[in-house]
Scaffold this motif. Structure first.
Motif, short mmCIF file in Angstrom:
data_model
loop_
_atom_site.label_atom_id
_atom_site.label_comp_id
_atom_site.label_asym_id
_atom_site.label_seq_id
_atom_site.Cartn_x
_atom_site.Cartn_y
_atom_site.Cartn_z
N ILE A 46 0.91 -1.19 0.09
CA ILE A 46 -0.08 0.02 -0.06
C ILE A 46 0.87 1.28 -0.08
N ALA A 47 0.53 2.23 -1.00
CA ALA A 47 1.05 3.64 -0.92
C ALA A 47 2.66 3.45 -1.40
N ILE A 48 3.14 2.61 -2.12
CA ILE A 48 4.36 2.30 -2.44
C ILE A 48 4.59 3.00 -3.86
N ASN A 49 5.68 3.50 -4.37
CA ASN A 49 6.35 3.71 -5.55
C ASN A 49 6.67 2.22 -6.22
N SER A 50 6.01 1.60 -7.04
CA SER A 50 6.40 0.40 -7.13
C SER A 50 7.28 0.22 -8.49
N THR A 51 7.68 1.24 -9.08
CA THR A 51 8.72 1.35 -10.23
C THR A 51 10.06 2.14 -10.02
N PHE A 52 9.98 3.12 -9.07
CA PHE A 52 11.20 3.82 -8.74
C PHE A 52 11.13 3.94 -7.13
N SER A 53 12.80 3.76 -6.92
CA SER A 53 12.89 3.57 -5.35
C SER A 53 13.46 4.89 -4.73
N LYS A 54 13.35 4.79 -3.31
CA LYS A 54 14.00 5.87 -2.84
C LYS A 54 15.54 6.12 -2.93
N TRP A 55 15.99 5.02 -3.32
CA TRP A 55 17.48 4.78 -3.35
C TRP A 55 17.75 5.31 -4.64
N GLY A 56 16.96 5.70 -5.50
CA GLY A 56 17.28 6.42 -6.98
C GLY A 56 17.50 5.53 -7.95
N THR A 57 17.00 4.26 -8.20
CA THR A 57 16.84 3.37 -9.08
C THR A 57 15.66 2.76 -9.44
N VAL A 58 15.38 2.19 -10.43
CA VAL A 58 14.05 1.78 -11.07
C VAL A 58 14.00 0.53 -10.17
N CYS A 59 12.75 -0.26 -10.20
CA CYS A 59 12.59 -1.48 -9.51
C CYS A 59 12.07 -2.29 -10.85
N ASN A 60 12.44 -3.53 -10.86
CA ASN A 60 12.04 -4.44 -11.69
C ASN A 60 12.57 -5.89 -11.40
N THR A 61 12.52 -6.95 -12.06
CA THR A 61 12.93 -8.13 -11.67
C THR A 61 14.26 -8.27 -11.38
N THR A 62 15.04 -7.34 -11.94
CA THR A 62 16.82 -7.46 -11.79
C THR A 62 17.22 -6.59 -11.12
N LEU A 63 16.61 -5.53 -10.78
CA LEU A 63 17.20 -4.15 -9.99
C LEU A 63 16.16 -3.67 -8.92
N GLY A 64 16.53 -3.14 -8.01
CA GLY A 64 15.76 -2.09 -7.19
C GLY A 64 15.00 -2.80 -5.85
N ASP A 65 14.69 -1.90 -5.11
CA ASP A 65 13.84 -2.26 -3.57
C ASP A 65 12.98 -0.98 -3.47
N CYS A 66 11.79 -1.44 -3.76
CA CYS A 66 10.66 -0.53 -3.64
C CYS A 66 9.57 -0.74 -2.51
N GLY A 67 10.25 -1.67 -1.71
CA GLY A 67 9.23 -1.94 -0.44
C GLY A 67 8.62 -3.03 -0.41
N CYS A 68 8.45 -3.73 -1.66
CA CYS A 68 7.53 -4.92 -1.79
C CYS A 68 7.96 -5.53 -3.15
N ASP A 69 8.58 -6.65 -2.96
CA ASP A 69 9.22 -7.13 -4.21
C ASP A 69 8.30 -7.80 -5.26
N ASN A 70 8.76 -6.92 -6.46
CA ASN A 70 7.90 -7.37 -7.58
C ASN A 70 6.59 -7.22 -7.65
N CYS A 71 6.16 -6.24 -6.60
CA CYS A 71 4.87 -5.73 -6.64
C CYS A 71 4.43 -4.62 -7.24
N LYS A 72 2.92 -4.64 -7.63
CA LYS A 72 2.52 -3.37 -8.67
C LYS A 72 2.01 -2.40 -7.60
N GLY A 73 1.87 -2.66 -6.44
CA GLY A 73 1.29 -1.32 -5.53
C GLY A 73 -0.22 -1.46 -5.19
#
Length: 578
Positions: free
Chosen positions: A367-394
């Protein structure tokens, strides 16, 4: 996970853990800043993290199935004084596992007939009573969950399992199969103790202590990962238990986090109440000496129902052998209570990280995540990034998707399914989660989990907002008591109902004797307007109760109906069958 550890105020603990674990992390590029095997800080290249659980290759090139014979004791433990045990036998046709099967059986000089039934015995395989027959029976080919009782009266209770072997064959013996298992027959618990059984048929729990009158009763634990103020005052601990459990009318479970020192009187206060606790070993499970000390201190409490070892070992990339070692030791020290593990990743070495669990908890927080771009400054997908919910759509459907995945992984691995608990989000912060879930979202996420057979709920964390505490207490009051509890602990739903053009409606049902319970979940942020008609799988005569949801459901021409189904809503309706 680092963000969860910081939620309880221990950045130093995070640093120490991260430093220690980086030396032996699993996956690619150990030592890089990774979560679920994926690097999450800028300046590092994306890479395939590995560890995926995929569909096995066909066991036969032509696609024909094998016969995959499995069996387990109905319950994870039996106690001295129980007269009967039971085995659950599966004789499934599998495209991936088992031994060759042909749909014919014959003996020399006899006619050939279809091989539609497996004839078998279950016998002891060790000790002086080796080959002693416990069960003789048969099961149709491709049947599962067939139950067979056996006599426990001749067994000596002991603190190690009895090993058993199933030997099966076609009618004429020209096709033969074997499978191995074991069962526990333990000395009885003391009057002040407790014991928990896992129901291997339906995936729920049964609990016994003095308050249950010496009988094992169904337990659907519902509560929070909870903090306590650490007070050694019995008056304060009793007040805590009353407040948290709404005087025994709301939440019935807790996972004891910070403030629950092993000898704190709060455990005695829980013993005197109907509140059950799962004991937190997540800071200790890598140190088996410490595990032994803490388990031996806590195992005598009558409100203990399970242990919790690893918190997201897949996210931390913990070495694979750590959780199984802790589980094995706990089973030796206290075989009366199961061991739970929390997994966070969508698909990172599920098989290896789940093997140390008797109960599997999943904690997607969408809930209330940015599922595509993280606070760390990277995109989130199946090979990169951590957006708070792994491989989630939000969205809330991330909960059902995650549980669907875990169920599928177990099938692909050929495993007997573990009980599943859902860990709903009840927090926000840390630049991952920008608000709390609403009560409606909390209800929907839990209902989606129940529709996938979840047998327990523990939200992260308590204290939470008053509105979420009230919401979860309200739902707990409905689902932890009969008759709703008994439907939910009856196993995976008996079926689901799909309506055209309503992709975000999730409808499941359970049938027990003369009643059926329907769970109707609208996971959309829009109402379903106009008369909604839900066709039912079997004739019904009346609505017996609406234990949760409070919506004005009616029966219309044998269908369940409502004029408007509100956005983000969950309903449980019990119907009387014809």
């Amino acid at each position: 996970m680092a963000r969860q550890l910081m939620l309880i105020g221990s950045a130093l603990l995070y640093v120490a853990l991260a430093s220690a674990q980086s030396q032996n992390e699993t996956g690619e590029h150990p030592g890089w800043p990774r979560w679920c095997g994926k690097v999450y800080e800028p300046g590092y290249p994306a890479f395939e993290p590995g560890g995926h659980t995929t569909e096995p290759a066909l066991v036969n090139p032509d696609g024909s199935p094998n016969l995959y014979v499995q069996f387990k004791p109905r319950h994870s433990i039996y106690l001295q004084g129980e007269a009967k045990g039971s085995f659950v036998v599966n004789a499934a046709l599998s495209p991936w596992y088992g031994e060759p099967w042909a749909n014919s059986t014959s003996a020399e000089g006899s006619a050939t007939e279809p091989f539609t039934e497996l004839f078998f015995t279950i016998s002891l395989t060790t000790g002086s009573d080796s080959d002693a027959q416990l069960v003789k029976g048969s099961v149709p080919i491709n049947a599962t969950k067939a139950g067979f009782d056996f006599d426990l009266s001749g067994f000596e209770p002991r603190a190690e399992p009895y090993k058993v072997t199933l030997s099966g064959a076609s009618r004429f013996g020209d096709q033969q199969y074997t499978a191995n298992s074991s069962f526990w027959y333990l000395p009885d618990i003391p009057p002040e103790g407790s014991a928990t059984k896992i129901d291997h048929l339906n995936g729920g729990l049964l609990f016994r202590n003095a308050q249950t009158g010496g009988a094992f009763v169904p337990l659907l634990p519902y509560g929070f990962y909870g903090l306590y103020n650490g007070s050694n005052s019995t008056a304060e601990s009793e007040a805590f238990v009353r407040e948290y459990s709404s005087d025994g009318k709301g939440l019935n479970g807790i996972i004891s986090l910070a403030g629950f020192a092993d000898t704190n009187p709060v455990y005695g206060s829980m013993d005197a109440s109907s509140l059950r606790f799962m004991f937190d070993l997540r800071s200790s499970y890598k140190n088996l000496t410490e595990v032994e000390q803490r388990v031996n201190t806590i195992k005598h409490h009558s409100s203990l129902f399970a242990y919790w070892t690893a918190d997201e070992p897949d996210g931390w990339q913990v070495p694979f052998d750590v959780t199984p070692a802790a589980q094995e030791l706990i089973h030796k020290l206290d075989p009366y209570h199961p061991v739970a593990v929390t997994l966070n990743c969508q698909d990172y070495y599920f098989g290896e990280y789940s093997i140390g669990a008797d109960i599997l908890m999943a904690d997607p927080y969408p809930i209330a995540i940015n599922s595509t771009f993280s606070k760390w400054g990277t995109v989130c997908n199946t090979t990169l990034g951590d957006c708070g919910c792994d491989n989630c759509k939000g969205n809330v459907q991330d909960v059902s998707s995650r549980l669907d995945d875990l169920i599928q992984y177990e099938k692909w691995l050929g495993r007997w399914p573990l009980p599943k608990f859902h860990n709903p989000q009840a927090f926000h912060g840390e630049d991952y989660w920008f608000r709390d879930p609403t009560p409606a979202e909390a209800f929907v996420m839990n209902a989606l989990a129940f529709n996938r057979g979840a047998a327990g709920i523990f939200a992260w964390t308590w204290p939470t907002s008053q509105v979420l505490f009230d919401a979860h207490s309200q739902m707990a009051a409905a689902v932890t008591n009969a008759p709703t509890r008994d439907f939910l602990l009856g196993g995976q739903p008996d079926g689901s109902i799909t309506l055209a053009n309503q992709q975000l409606l999730d409808i499941a049902y359970w049938v027990q004797e003369s009643q059926m319970m329907i769970s109707v979940v609208n996971g959309a942020y829009d109402d379903v307007e106009g008369a909604l008609l839900i066709p039912l799988p079997t004739p019904v005569v009346s609505i017996a109760a609406v234990p949760f949801g409070g919506l004005p459901w009616e029966l219309e021409d044998g269908q369940l109906s409502i004029e408007t189904l509100p956005a983000m809503s969950a309903s449980l309706i019990i119907l009387n069958l014809n």
